[in-house]
Design a protein around this motif. Structure first.
Motif, short mmCIF file in Angstrom:
data_model
loop_
_atom_site.label_atom_id
_atom_site.label_comp_id
_atom_site.label_asym_id
_atom_site.label_seq_id
_atom_site.Cartn_x
_atom_site.Cartn_y
_atom_site.Cartn_z
N ALA B 108 0.76 -1.20 0.06
CA ALA B 108 -0.03 -0.05 0.15
C ALA B 108 0.92 1.31 -0.02
CB ALA B 108 -1.04 -0.03 1.25
N ASP B 109 2.08 1.27 0.93
CA ASP B 109 2.96 2.25 0.61
C ASP B 109 3.46 2.49 -0.63
OD1 ASP B 109 2.31 2.74 3.44
OD2 ASP B 109 4.27 1.98 4.26
N ILE B 110 3.69 1.54 -1.19
CA ILE B 110 4.60 1.68 -2.40
C ILE B 110 3.46 2.21 -3.73
CG2 ILE B 110 4.44 -0.62 -3.62
CD1 ILE B 110 7.57 1.26 -3.80
N VAL B 111 2.30 1.91 -3.45
CA VAL B 111 1.29 2.21 -4.48
C VAL B 111 1.07 3.63 -4.26
CG1 VAL B 111 -0.89 1.86 -5.39
CG2 VAL B 111 0.66 0.05 -4.91
N SER B 112 1.12 4.13 -2.99
CA SER B 112 0.90 5.40 -2.43
C SER B 112 2.05 6.44 -3.23
CB SER B 112 0.54 5.67 -1.20
OG SER B 112 0.12 4.71 -0.61
N ASN B 113 3.04 5.99 -3.34
CA ASN B 113 4.24 6.57 -3.85
C ASN B 113 3.94 7.25 -5.24
OD1 ASN B 113 6.62 7.70 -4.86
ND2 ASN B 113 7.75 6.13 -4.01
N PRO B 114 4.07 8.59 -5.44
CA PRO B 114 3.45 9.35 -6.69
C PRO B 114 4.39 8.85 -7.85
CG PRO B 114 4.43 10.97 -5.16
CD PRO B 114 4.27 9.70 -4.18
N PHE B 115 5.66 8.44 -7.44
CA PHE B 115 6.67 8.01 -8.49
C PHE B 115 6.26 6.76 -9.02
CE2 PHE B 115 8.81 11.52 -6.18
CZ PHE B 115 8.72 12.52 -7.19
N TYR B 116 5.44 5.91 -8.46
CA TYR B 116 5.29 4.53 -8.86
C TYR B 116 4.24 4.58 -9.76
CZ TYR B 116 3.89 -0.39 -9.00
OH TYR B 116 3.21 -1.54 -9.27
N ILE B 117 4.41 4.11 -10.88
CA ILE B 117 3.11 3.93 -11.69
C ILE B 117 2.64 2.55 -11.66
CG2 ILE B 117 2.66 3.84 -14.30
CD1 ILE B 117 5.36 5.10 -14.64
N PRO B 118 1.23 2.53 -11.35
CA PRO B 118 0.38 1.48 -10.71
C PRO B 118 0.51 0.55 -12.18
CG PRO B 118 -0.62 3.28 -10.21
CD PRO B 118 0.33 3.77 -10.86
N GLY B 119 0.83 -0.84 -11.75
CA GLY B 119 0.84 -1.62 -12.91
C GLY B 119 2.23 -1.94 -13.27
N GLU B 120 3.19 -1.21 -12.95
CA GLU B 120 4.55 -1.29 -13.35
C GLU B 120 5.19 -2.24 -12.40
OE1 GLU B 120 6.65 0.50 -16.04
OE2 GLU B 120 4.80 0.29 -16.70
N PRO B 121 6.26 -2.93 -12.74
CA PRO B 121 6.95 -3.99 -11.69
C PRO B 121 7.61 -2.88 -10.91
CG PRO B 121 7.66 -4.53 -14.00
CD PRO B 121 6.80 -3.39 -14.16
N ILE B 122 7.65 -3.30 -9.59
CA ILE B 122 8.13 -2.53 -8.50
C ILE B 122 9.83 -2.89 -8.50
CG2 ILE B 122 8.27 -2.30 -6.03
CD1 ILE B 122 5.31 -3.53 -6.08
N SER B 123 10.35 -1.73 -8.35
CA SER B 123 11.72 -1.87 -8.59
C SER B 123 12.71 -1.05 -7.46
CB SER B 123 12.46 -1.26 -9.96
OG SER B 123 12.02 -0.13 -10.29
N SER B 124 11.63 -0.69 -6.44
CA SER B 124 12.15 0.17 -5.33
C SER B 124 13.31 -0.53 -4.56
CB SER B 124 11.11 0.67 -4.40
OG SER B 124 11.63 1.07 -3.33
N LYS B 125 14.34 -0.22 -4.34
CA LYS B 125 15.55 -0.94 -3.39
C LYS B 125 14.74 -1.09 -1.92
CE LYS B 125 19.54 -0.15 -5.85
NZ LYS B 125 20.63 0.75 -5.94
N ASN B 126 14.24 0.07 -1.34
CA ASN B 126 13.86 0.26 -0.05
C ASN B 126 12.76 -0.73 0.05
OD1 ASN B 126 13.63 1.44 2.22
ND2 ASN B 126 12.18 2.98 1.80
N PHE B 127 11.97 -1.12 -0.95
CA PHE B 127 10.77 -1.94 -0.79
C PHE B 127 11.22 -3.36 -0.65
CE2 PHE B 127 7.64 -4.51 -2.87
CZ PHE B 127 6.33 -4.36 -2.02
N THR B 128 12.25 -3.85 -1.47
CA THR B 128 12.81 -5.00 -1.48
C THR B 128 13.64 -5.21 -0.10
OG1 THR B 128 13.48 -4.37 -3.76
CG2 THR B 128 14.43 -6.31 -2.81
N THR B 129 14.27 -4.19 0.51
CA THR B 129 14.66 -4.59 1.71
C THR B 129 13.79 -4.75 2.78
OG1 THR B 129 15.38 -2.11 1.61
CG2 THR B 129 17.29 -3.40 1.77
N ASN B 130 12.63 -3.88 2.70
CA ASN B 130 11.41 -4.11 3.53
C ASN B 130 11.19 -5.52 3.35
OD1 ASN B 130 11.98 -1.69 4.42
ND2 ASN B 130 10.25 -0.58 3.39
N ILE B 131 10.80 -5.69 2.17
CA ILE B 131 9.98 -6.97 2.12
C ILE B 131 11.10 -8.43 2.53
CG2 ILE B 131 9.11 -8.78 0.37
CD1 ILE B 131 7.30 -6.66 0.89
N LYS B 132 12.36 -8.03 2.24
CA LYS B 132 13.28 -8.94 2.90
C LYS B 132 13.36 -9.05 4.44
CE LYS B 132 16.48 -9.91 -0.79
NZ LYS B 132 17.89 -9.87 -1.24
#
Lengths: 1192, 139
Positions: B108-132
């Motif tokens: 939900a956080d990443i989707v709220s990010n205005p720089f994220y285009i919904p539907g695109e693959p998520i490439s955020s490093k921060n997101f990856t570390t969080n998920i890990k």
């Protein structure tokens, strides 16, 4: 699902008694009689065999009425192959026994027939233990050879022993040797085949039923122990007489009876038996057989619930999705089934079937050797749950299959995966199905597989594509952009390998191209490079080309194109060079009604302001047979040099000939490339993309298939107009160095020349027709920022002459002459405002006027007149005022010669070409009139125009100012020249005088007079100059010369003719009158009106004065002279050609030099006179020259 | 401790994929892909039931030899998949649930990010570390 105690109960030492798994089993097959259909001999074609097999296979259900009158529904299952080992499990599950044999063979001669019979017999021997009956279908030779076969039974003794045996048996003794031969003609409809088969099934049934009856009559206590094949060793040494064992025997036999009942169509009984058996076997922990009993229970229940379930019927999962599975199952069985179901107590409800199956499988799993049974059970269970629409349960059964560790041949493993895939796809698990298909494919070529089959591998790989959201059509693929790229890439790579190993190099290349095209954004740069290199090596074997490939299976592989290698960063169709552009020949504007603009767009489309399609139509035109260009910007994404050859434009519509281009692209640098071609036809041309040949692959890169991000329209549309001629233009003048103000892109060449003011020259412009079509229309026009009238003076071209040249055939050239003239105002701009001609030049009249006219108002009048006269001058010279402000410096005039031409079809479709020649004329100052004045000449009809002429050049100038007189002026020197000029005749002025009485302002009259007079001077005076150094000649005109009022009086002829007599002698001009002081001189003067109208209120005035020649005029003559008679006389009106006379006398008292001024005043208008009597000097006509008296 | 987590879009294309051991990624992709079949089936049967189920957690989808696959579907049909080592007995259903909830809130956080285009693959490093971090249970 797997039991945790698996393998515990099964002996590890026992030799795996392997039977071959039959993955295609349904639970209904438990009730079926197994019949082997064999293809014997090579004569019978496989196609025909499969046709007959299909026909036989239709008879799967036979209704037989038994001895009690009950109808038994017998199911038959036909197989093409049956391993003998599977018979060994016949005790365990009776449907595994092969009961019947049908062999098909074709013979042409006796020997072949014998051979077929022999093979048939050998099969009988092979399945001897279980076989009840057999049939041999024989296809004999057609027609004439049929009769001997028919006669065969009759002449049996004469034939071969084996053959005769079969034939005899067929007819005579079915009891001991049950092979019955059915003879058919290959082309005959074999109409009795079904009845024969029916009979055959009947015979099988009766045997089986008798066996059942026999078994059921056995005493349950005494039955022998039935064993599964691998169990034989387990029971060695066990106490067979134990109660437990007895129970085991009973249980197994009960189960066996259940099997037989099921096969013989007694569902109710079988259910009862199975239920009993399950009870018994459970109590003795006989897991394997308990499992079998459960399976039997499930199978018979399924048969009750879903009697119609059968193979080859595709399941429409989606159609039944909305319905609940219980409802569906209750719907499908027919009324009989329902009836039976109600009456049958032991039948399972649908939910329990899968539960029981699960249990059965768990029990099976405890035995390692029952792996195949377990696998088959799983499949059967899965099929039932598929029927029940329980996808998840089916999935779990199928999942179980994978875990069963079986010692299978590779082929069987592959089959297992294929069957799994089929079932998975039935339950809609397309991904799982694809996964299994891919596994099966890899098995075909695994290192363990002794006989790798790349072809099958490739076929299976292809089948697994949809499950991975892969579509071989790159266009759809890119549009969908779905699926898991990482997996897709791997699969495609495997597919490439499979295709290559299969030997389909073309396919391998195609798939690799597809991979690169569709997966490009998902590939890392190293992958991109590697794959590109791989593609290069693949295409070395078979070049890729953009045509669909058709596989043997009928699958069409659409073409793939390398749209990303190289990346097209820009695709811009170029307009033609400006001078080559076709233009509409302007025609009269069509009347479009009173509205110039309407905001209403009819036909819609106003809302989507700029849709992509609208922008695809280009707003310029191309010309047939003219080189058309499209500019591409290509980027090579690969880290090595990329050679792209044979690049062409892809077009539609009009015929287009494209020039192939080859380019070597360095890595990562955008390179521009222009693709050329000729439209060979007029009409609409669609530019849809370009083709490339790179990495050994030919690609058609169409714009509509480009990534959406690049935002290309699907195609560009260009209108191609018919062929137009082309003119090459050259001039005889050197081209100009700079193209400054005139920024016209049409300019093809230029001509520049320097001319001194007043000089003229001509320029020859050569027009050569460089095209294949004649020029039939040519228009020449000269443009500049100048006013048309002035422009006409500077540049001139004879338009009428041009049309004589037409038409200009191809290759020919014509010359057009253009005239240049350096126009200038030769008059110094401010000269007339303040005449600086020294006083000695001015006549005494000037001063006399100054005094005679009271000061103050006069200068203002002058000023205003000059201001307006300036504007009058500008009306002549126009734009020159600004141009010549900086005189006498050099000025540059720029012009443009516009050519408009057309010919051939282009002309008929109203197109033309325009080109222009840039003309630059540098105007150098030659001479200038810095000052001017007029002096009365000796002759009354002339006056002198005195000009101060400055030579503005650095050269010596020869000035011819009258036809006879020339003079030399040094460079940058000036000199004064008097030019005798005829006075402006009255005829030119009459028009003005006629208006005298009208209410007109003085100034206007003055302007008009001024204008007329200056024109008069301009006409008469031409200053011809000749620069001696450079031999330039020219004419300076005094156009726009401005004259003061005083000058005007001199310039124009007086409207009054004077006749002045002194002492009776007429005064001659420039003549001095000499007299003695005290002499009385008689002055007699007459004025004749030479105008066409009557002059009124004329005042004749005589005045004497002394000119001291130093600028002072003395009018105080009271002491010096005396006059008799009036010095003034009024004439109330003077008719045209009438004469007014006046006479007076004068006596000079002292000697000296006297002058006499005779003037005649007329009021400008009556009103003016009345209002302002001070300014009564509206018109003053003087007698010129003034009369001088030398008084001694 | 989970070994793999994936976020899969509405069209069943992966939006995010992370594995603890990067070498096994492809293998896990196959597993997660095949588990989608089950997710789809569960979703369809959910529709069949009529009422939209509030329960986003789908439970265990697949139990493989070495791994268990769990699924979770948001109301917008975004699927979260977690693959857990089947030898790991510590992880209970509740832990898996909370893991999914954490992933959901991260998503939900990443989707709220205005720089994220919904539907695109998520490439955020921060997101990856969080998920890990969520996967390894260090959060």
């Amino acid at each position: 699902m797997r039991s945790s105690v698996s393998y515990i109960l099964s002996s590890s030492t026992s030799e795996p008694n392997m039977s071959h798994p039959d993955y295609d089993q349904y639970s209904h097959d438990h009730a079926a009689l197994l019949v082997l259909v064999k293809h014997i001999g090579t004569q019978l074609k496989p196609k025909l065999f499969s046709k007959f097999f299909d026909r036989i296979n239709k008879l799967v259900n036979v209704r037989i009425t038994d001895s009690t009158g009950a109808v038994r529904n017998i199911l038959i299952r036909y197989v093409k192959d049956h391993p003998v080992e599977n018979n060994d499990w016949g005790d365990f599950q009776t449907h595994r026994r092969l009961l019947g044999l049908i062999s098909l063979g074709k013979y042409d001669c006796q020997q072949e027939l014998n051979e077929i019979c022999r093979v048939h017999e050998s099969f009988k021997v092979k399945y001897n233990t279980t076989l009840f009956d057999s049939r041999c279908i024989l296809f004999g030779p057609t027609k004439n050879s049929e009769s001997p076969t028919d006669e065969n039974p009759v002449s049996s003794s004469s034939g071969d022993s084996e053959h005769s045996e079969t034939t005899i048996e067929k007819f005579t003794t079915p009891s001991n040797f049950k092979t019955r031969a059915l003879f058919y003609e290959i082309t005959s409809p074999c109409s009795d085949l079904e009845s024969q088969l029916n009979e055959f099934v009947n015979s099988l049934f009766w045997v089986l039923d008798s066996k059942r009856v026999e078994r059921s009559r056995e005493k349950l206590e005494r039955v022998s122990l039935l064993l599964a094949p691998f169990e034989k060793k387990d029971f060695v040494g066990l106490d067979m007489e134990s109660r437990n064992n007895k129970k085991r025997c009973t249980g197994r036999m009960t189960k066996h009876l259940g099997d037989l009942c099921l096969q013989t169509g007694m569902l109710t009984e079988s259910l009862n038996y199975y239920a009993q058996a399950a009870e018994i076997l459970k109590s003795v922990n006989d897991w394997l057989w308990l499992g079998a009993a459960y399976e039997g229970l499930c199978a018979s229940s399924a048969l009750v619930l879903y009697p119609d379930m059968q193979r080859n019927v595709p399941l429409h999962r989606n159609a039944s999705l909305q319905e609940g599975s219980p409802r569906k199952s209750s719907q499908t069985p027919p009324a009989i089934g329902l009836g039976i179901k109600k009456s049958i107590s032991n039948a399972l409800v649908p939910e329990d079937i899968s539960k029981k199956y699960r249990e059965a499988i768990i029990h099976y799993s405890k035995y390692q050797n029952a792996g195949i049974i377990e696998t088959e059970a799983s499949f059967k269970a899965a099929r039932i749950t598929v029927e029940q629409n329980h996808a998840l349960q089916a999935a779990s059964f199928l999942q179980n299959v994978v875990y069963i560790n079986l010692q299978l041949s590779e082929q069987e493993k592959i089959q297992r995966f294929e069957t799994l895939a089929e079932l998975y796809s039935q339950i809609g698990f397309c991904r799982k199905a694809a996964f299994c298909l891919r596994l099966a494919a890899t098995r075909y070529v695994s290192p363990q597989n002794q006989a790798p089959n790349w072809g099958r591998c490739y076929a299976l790989m292809l089948q697994s594509l949809p499950g991975h959201h892969l579509n071989l059509d790159p266009v759809e693929m890119r549009a969908a952009d779905q699926g898991w790229p990482a997996l897709q890439i791997q699969l495609m790579q495997e597919l490439v390998v499979a295709a290559r190993r299969t030997g389909h190099s073309a396919l391998a290349t195609r798939h690799m191209t597809f991979l690169l095209q569709t997966m490009w954004p998902h590939l890392s740069s190293t992958e991109q490079k590697e794959l590109a290199v791989q593609l290069q090596s693949l295409s070395a074997q078979c070049e890729g080309s953009p045509v669909p490939l058709v596989l043997d299976s009928g699958l069409v592989v659409p073409p793939a194109n390398l749209t990303d290698i190289p990346i097209c960063a820009a695709f811009v169709p170029k307009d033609l060079q400006p001078h080559l552009r076709p233009r509409r020949i302007e025609c009269d504007k069509l009347d479009t009604g009173p509205f110039l603009f309407t905001p209403i767009h009819f036909g819609g489309g106003s809302l989507d302001r700029r849709s992509r399609k609208s922008s695809s139509k280009l707003d310029f035109l191309w010309v047939q047979n003219e080189v058309c260009e499209v500019q591409l910007k290509l980027v090579n994404p690969l880290p090595f040099e990329l050679k792209v050859s044979n690049m062409r434009l892809l077009t539609g519509g009009a015929v287009f000939e494209s020039v192939p281009e080859t380019i070597v692209l360095p890595p990562d640098i955008a390179t521009s490339l222009t693709l050329n071609g000729w439209a060979r036809e007029s009409g609409e041309l669609e530019l849809s993309g370009y083709s490339t040949h790179t990495l050994g692959v030919k690609s058609n890169c169409r714009l509509r298939h480009m990534p959406v991000s690049s935002n290309y329209p699907p195609y560009y549309k260009v209108q191609v107009v018919p062929a137009l001629p082309l003119l090459e233009v050259s001039t005889s003048f050197p081209p100009s160095v700079s193209f400054s103000n005139f920024h016209d892109e049409n300019t093809v060449t230029s001509a520049s020349v320097s001319l001194y003011h007043g000089e003229s020259t001509e320029c020859i412009i050569t027009l050569k027709n460089a095209s294949e079509v004649p020029v039939e229309m040519l228009e020449i026009e000269i443009n500049s920022i100048l006013e048309p009238s002035l422009q006409e003076q500077i540049f001139r071209c004879d338009n009428t002459e041009i049309n004589k040249f037409l038409p200009i055939p191809p290759g020919e050239s014509v010359n057009v002459t253009l005239y240049f003239h350096s126009v200038a105002n030769f008059l110094a701009p401010n000269a007339s405002v303040s005449p600086t001609i020294p006083q000695d030049m001015s006549s005494g009249m000037f001063s006399s006027m100054n005094t005679s006219i009271p000061g103050g108002s006069i200068p203002s009048r002058f000023n205003s007149s000059f201001r307006s006269s300036n504007s009058g001058q500008s009306s002549i010279a126009g734009g020159l005022t600004t141009l010549f402000q900086q005189q006498p410096s050099t000025s540059v005039i720029e012009g443009q010669l516009k050519l408009k031409y057309s010919g051939a079809e282009g002309l008929s479709s109203e197109y033309c070409r325009t080109c222009s020649v840039f003309l630059m004329l540098e105007m150098l100052p030659s001479l200038q009139v810095t000052n001017w004045d007029v002096l009365p000449a000796e002759i009354h009809s002339q006056f002198y125009l005195v000009l101060d002429i400055a030579n503005l050049t650095t050269q010596e100038m020869e000035l011819q100012y009258t036809p006879m007189k020339t003079m030399l002026i040094e460079g940058n020197e000036s000199c004064r020249v008097p030019i005798p000029v005829d006075r402006c005749p009255l005829s030119k002025l009459t028009g003005l005088y006629q208006e005298l009485n009208e209410d007109s302002l003085d100034s206007r009259n003055e302007i008009d007079v001024n204008k007329i007079c200056s024109e008069h001077i301009t006409d008469l005076v031409d200053l011809r100059w000749h620069l001696l150094g450079t031999d330039n000649r020219g004419i300076a005109l005094l156009k726009g010369i401005n004259l003061t009022l005083r000058m005007l009086d001199i310039v124009r002829m007086s409207p009054l003719n004077w006749e002045v007599k002194i002492n009776g002698d007429i005064i001659k001009a420039q003549e001095e009158i000499t007299c003695e002081a005290g002499d009385c001189l008689n002055l007699k003067m007459s004025v004749i009106n030479s105008l066409q109208k009557t002059l009124q209120q004329l005042t004749l005035n005589i005045q004497f004065y002394q000119d001291y020649e130093n600028g002072t005029l003395n009018y105080r003559m009271d002491t010096r002279l005396a006059t008799t008679g009036c010095t003034k006389k009024s004439v109330s009106s003077l008719e045209p050609q009438a004469k007014a006379d006046h006479e007076c006398n004068v006596i000079f008292f002292t000697p000296g030099y006297y002058k006499m001024d005779i003037q005649c005043c007329a009021p400008e208008s009556l009103t003016v006179t009345r209002v302002n009597t001070l300014l009564s000097t509206g018109h003053i006509w003087r007698f010129t020259p003034t009369v001088s008296f030398q008084v001694n | 401790m989970a070994v793999c987590a994936a976020i899969i879009g509405k069209d069943n294309s992966p939006k995010f994929f992370v594995t603890i051991n990067p070498d096994e990624e492809l293998q896990f992709q196959y597993r997660v892909l095949s588990s989608l079949d089950i997710v789809e089936d569960k979703l369809n049967s959910g529709v069949k039931g009529g009422a939209d189920t509030k329960e986003l957690y789908l439970g265990m989808l697949l139990s493989l030899e070495a791994h268990k696959i769990y699924g979770y579907v948001t109301n917008t049909k975004i699927k979260f998949i977690i693959v857990v080592d089947s030898t790991n007995m510590v992880l209970r259903d509740n832990e898996i649930r909370s893991m999914f909830r954490k992933i959901h809130s991260e998503y939900a956080d990443i989707v709220s990010n205005p720089f994220y285009i919904p539907g695109e693959p998520i490439s955020s490093k921060n997101f990856t570390t969080n998920i890990k971090n969520i996967m390894t249970g260090t959060v």
